[in-house]
Design a protein around this motif. Structure first.
Motif, PDB file in Angstrom:
ATOM      1  N   LEU A 122      -4.107  -2.244   9.229  1.00  0.00           N
ATOM      2  CA  LEU A 122      -4.134  -1.016  10.011  1.00  0.00           C
ATOM      3  C   LEU A 122      -2.822  -0.250   9.938  1.00  0.00           C
ATOM      4  CD1 LEU A 122      -6.191  -2.066  13.154  1.00  0.00           C
ATOM      5  CD2 LEU A 122      -6.942  -0.902  11.092  1.00  0.00           C
ATOM      6  N   SER A 123      -1.706  -0.944   9.896  1.00  0.00           N
ATOM      7  CA  SER A 123      -0.429  -0.240   9.782  1.00  0.00           C
ATOM      8  C   SER A 123      -0.198   0.279   8.364  1.00  0.00           C
ATOM      9  CB  SER A 123       0.722  -1.133  10.217  1.00  0.00           C
ATOM     10  OG  SER A 123       0.783  -2.285   9.422  1.00  0.00           O
ATOM     11  N   ARG A 124      -0.857  -0.301   7.366  1.00  0.00           N
ATOM     12  CA  ARG A 124      -0.736   0.180   5.993  1.00  0.00           C
ATOM     13  C   ARG A 124      -1.599   1.403   5.723  1.00  0.00           C
ATOM     14  NH1 ARG A 124      -0.990  -5.266   2.389  1.00  0.00           N
ATOM     15  NH2 ARG A 124       1.037  -6.079   3.017  1.00  0.00           N
ATOM     16  N   MET A 125      -2.550   1.665   6.583  1.00  0.00           N
ATOM     17  CA  MET A 125      -3.424   2.820   6.353  1.00  0.00           C
ATOM     18  C   MET A 125      -2.660   4.131   6.456  1.00  0.00           C
ATOM     19  SD  MET A 125      -7.027   1.663   8.104  1.00  0.00           S
ATOM     20  CE  MET A 125      -6.936   3.017   9.191  1.00  0.00           C
ATOM     21  N   HIS A 126      -1.640   4.193   7.287  1.00  0.00           N
ATOM     22  CA  HIS A 126      -0.872   5.429   7.426  1.00  0.00           C
ATOM     23  C   HIS A 126      -0.154   5.815   6.134  1.00  0.00           C
ATOM     24  CE1 HIS A 126       1.515   8.578   9.259  1.00  0.00           C
ATOM     25  NE2 HIS A 126       2.567   8.021   8.707  1.00  0.00           N
ATOM     26  N   PRO A 127       0.679   4.927   5.551  1.00  0.00           N
ATOM     27  CA  PRO A 127       1.350   5.357   4.312  1.00  0.00           C
ATOM     28  C   PRO A 127       0.394   5.520   3.139  1.00  0.00           C
ATOM     29  CG  PRO A 127       1.858   3.073   4.738  1.00  0.00           C
ATOM     30  CD  PRO A 127       1.137   3.593   5.953  1.00  0.00           C
ATOM     31  N   ALA A 128      -0.775   4.901   3.198  1.00  0.00           N
ATOM     32  CA  ALA A 128      -1.730   5.050   2.101  1.00  0.00           C
ATOM     33  C   ALA A 128      -2.406   6.409   2.122  1.00  0.00           C
ATOM     34  CB  ALA A 128      -2.784   3.954   2.181  1.00  0.00           C
ATOM     35  N   THR A 129      -2.342   7.102   3.244  1.00  0.00           N
ATOM     36  CA  THR A 129      -3.049   8.376   3.329  1.00  0.00           C
ATOM     37  C   THR A 129      -2.101   9.550   3.546  1.00  0.00           C
ATOM     38  OG1 THR A 129      -3.459   7.982   5.683  1.00  0.00           O
ATOM     39  CG2 THR A 129      -5.184   7.344   4.152  1.00  0.00           C
ATOM     40  N   LYS A 130      -1.415   9.605   4.654  1.00  0.00           N
ATOM     41  CA  LYS A 130      -0.689  10.831   5.024  1.00  0.00           C
ATOM     42  C   LYS A 130       0.456  11.189   4.082  1.00  0.00           C
ATOM     43  CE  LYS A 130      -2.020  10.624   9.838  1.00  0.00           C
ATOM     44  NZ  LYS A 130      -3.144   9.743   9.584  1.00  0.00           N
ATOM     45  N   PRO A 131       1.480  10.356   3.886  1.00  0.00           N
ATOM     46  CA  PRO A 131       2.570  10.789   3.003  1.00  0.00           C
ATOM     47  C   PRO A 131       2.145  10.884   1.543  1.00  0.00           C
ATOM     48  CG  PRO A 131       3.073   8.645   3.958  1.00  0.00           C
ATOM     49  CD  PRO A 131       1.787   9.092   4.534  1.00  0.00           C
ATOM     50  N   GLN A 132       1.214  10.055   1.126  1.00  0.00           N
ATOM     51  CA  GLN A 132       0.757  10.100  -0.258  1.00  0.00           C
ATOM     52  C   GLN A 132       0.031  11.410  -0.537  1.00  0.00           C
ATOM     53  OE1 GLN A 132      -2.752   9.621  -1.252  1.00  0.00           O
ATOM     54  NE2 GLN A 132      -2.198   9.916  -3.366  1.00  0.00           N
ATOM     55  N   VAL A 133      -0.848  11.818   0.364  1.00  0.00           N
ATOM     56  CA  VAL A 133      -1.588  13.069   0.174  1.00  0.00           C
ATOM     57  C   VAL A 133      -0.642  14.268   0.260  1.00  0.00           C
ATOM     58  CG1 VAL A 133      -3.368  14.552   1.180  1.00  0.00           C
ATOM     59  CG2 VAL A 133      -3.782  12.106   0.939  1.00  0.00           C
ATOM     60  N   PHE A 134       0.292  14.248   1.190  1.00  0.00           N
ATOM     61  CA  PHE A 134       1.241  15.352   1.311  1.00  0.00           C
ATOM     62  C   PHE A 134       2.114  15.455   0.059  1.00  0.00           C
ATOM     63  CE2 PHE A 134       5.259  17.221   2.994  1.00  0.00           C
ATOM     64  CZ  PHE A 134       4.742  18.482   3.257  1.00  0.00           C
ATOM     65  N   GLY A 135       2.545  14.309  -0.462  1.00  0.00           N
ATOM     66  CA  GLY A 135       3.334  14.313  -1.693  1.00  0.00           C
ATOM     67  C   GLY A 135       2.548  14.868  -2.867  1.00  0.00           C
ATOM     68  N   LEU A 136       1.277  14.504  -2.957  1.00  0.00           N
ATOM     69  CA  LEU A 136       0.448  15.031  -4.028  1.00  0.00           C
ATOM     70  C   LEU A 136       0.268  16.542  -3.894  1.00  0.00           C
ATOM     71  CD1 LEU A 136      -1.475  14.484  -6.474  1.00  0.00           C
ATOM     72  CD2 LEU A 136      -3.293  14.535  -4.783  1.00  0.00           C
ATOM     73  N   LEU A 169      -6.745  23.375  -6.397  1.00  0.00           N
ATOM     74  CA  LEU A 169      -7.350  23.348  -5.057  1.00  0.00           C
ATOM     75  C   LEU A 169      -8.458  22.305  -4.975  1.00  0.00           C
ATOM     76  CD1 LEU A 169      -7.495  27.110  -4.038  1.00  0.00           C
ATOM     77  CD2 LEU A 169      -6.185  25.287  -2.937  1.00  0.00           C
ATOM     78  N   LEU A 170      -9.260  22.196  -6.019  1.00  0.00           N
ATOM     79  CA  LEU A 170     -10.304  21.164  -6.034  1.00  0.00           C
ATOM     80  C   LEU A 170      -9.701  19.758  -6.022  1.00  0.00           C
ATOM     81  CD1 LEU A 170     -12.983  22.569  -8.487  1.00  0.00           C
ATOM     82  CD2 LEU A 170     -13.217  22.147  -6.033  1.00  0.00           C
ATOM     83  N   VAL A 171      -8.666  19.544  -6.795  1.00  0.00           N
ATOM     84  CA  VAL A 171      -7.992  18.242  -6.809  1.00  0.00           C
ATOM     85  C   VAL A 171      -7.445  17.909  -5.422  1.00  0.00           C
ATOM     86  CG1 VAL A 171      -5.999  16.981  -7.725  1.00  0.00           C
ATOM     87  CG2 VAL A 171      -7.460  18.269  -9.260  1.00  0.00           C
ATOM     88  N   GLY A 172      -6.771  18.876  -4.792  1.00  0.00           N
ATOM     89  CA  GLY A 172      -6.231  18.640  -3.455  1.00  0.00           C
ATOM     90  C   GLY A 172      -7.311  18.378  -2.424  1.00  0.00           C
ATOM     91  N   LEU A 173      -8.404  19.131  -2.485  1.00  0.00           N
ATOM     92  CA  LEU A 173      -9.508  18.928  -1.545  1.00  0.00           C
ATOM     93  C   LEU A 173     -10.150  17.562  -1.721  1.00  0.00           C
ATOM     94  CD1 LEU A 173     -11.423  20.179   0.608  1.00  0.00           C
ATOM     95  CD2 LEU A 173     -12.853  20.891  -1.320  1.00  0.00           C
ATOM     96  N   PHE A 174     -10.423  17.181  -2.960  1.00  0.00           N
ATOM     97  CA  PHE A 174     -11.020  15.866  -3.199  1.00  0.00           C
ATOM     98  C   PHE A 174     -10.093  14.736  -2.773  1.00  0.00           C
ATOM     99  CE2 PHE A 174     -13.752  17.837  -6.729  1.00  0.00           C
ATOM    100  CZ  PHE A 174     -14.777  18.096  -5.824  1.00  0.00           C
ATOM    101  N   GLN A 175      -8.799  14.916  -2.942  1.00  0.00           N
ATOM    102  CA  GLN A 175      -7.860  13.882  -2.508  1.00  0.00           C
ATOM    103  C   GLN A 175      -7.878  13.719  -0.995  1.00  0.00           C
ATOM    104  OE1 GLN A 175      -6.120  11.774  -4.388  1.00  0.00           O
ATOM    105  NE2 GLN A 175      -5.338  10.798  -2.565  1.00  0.00           N
ATOM    106  N   VAL A 176      -7.919  14.836  -0.261  1.00  0.00           N
ATOM    107  CA  VAL A 176      -7.973  14.756   1.201  1.00  0.00           C
ATOM    108  C   VAL A 176      -9.252  14.054   1.650  1.00  0.00           C
ATOM    109  CG1 VAL A 176      -8.223  16.154   3.287  1.00  0.00           C
ATOM    110  CG2 VAL A 176      -6.475  16.719   1.636  1.00  0.00           C
TER     111      VAL A 176
END
Length: 109
Positions: free
Chosen positions: A33-47, A68-75
């Motif tokens: 559960l604590s690993r879910m945060h770095p796997a999603t928020k900073p990774q997506v923002f960096g991308l 835009l499609l790449v960013g949307l699919f990543q989110v």
């Protein structure tokens, strides 16, 4: 070097920094559960910062549409994946310590 090239370099450096921080967080945080945060928020923002740098380098409508499609699919996929991982950890009965955490540095376990 003009201002646009500086903006591209800044976005690339910040984006790669966020992606690197996400990778470090995945290794260092204990439990699923604590690993879910770095796997999603900073990774997506960096991308998204890297995608912005790519668009600033080649500012055309074709490039913008693809990025835009790449960013949307990543989110969408990062959100769904985090939900499914969290749900699986919760159903396993031990969401805080599921045996996947790397022991802290200097510990004997």
């Amino acid at each position: 070097m003009n201002a646009l090239e500086v903006a591209v370099a800044g976005c690339l450096l910040l984006g790669s920094g966020f992606a690197f921080a996400a990778g470090v967080g995945m290794v260092r945080f204990p439990g699923t559960l604590s690993r879910m945060h770095p796997a999603t928020k900073p990774q997506v923002f960096g991308l998204h910062l890297i995608l912005l740098a790519m668009w600033l380098r080649h500012p055309t409508w074709a490039t913008a549409g693809t990025l835009l499609l790449v960013g949307l699919f990543q989110v969408v996929t990062a959100t769904v994946a985090a939900y499914m991982v969290g749900r699986a950890a919760y159903r396993a009965g031990s969401p805080d310590d599921d045996g996947t955490a790397v022991p802290p540095l200097g510990s004997d376990s």
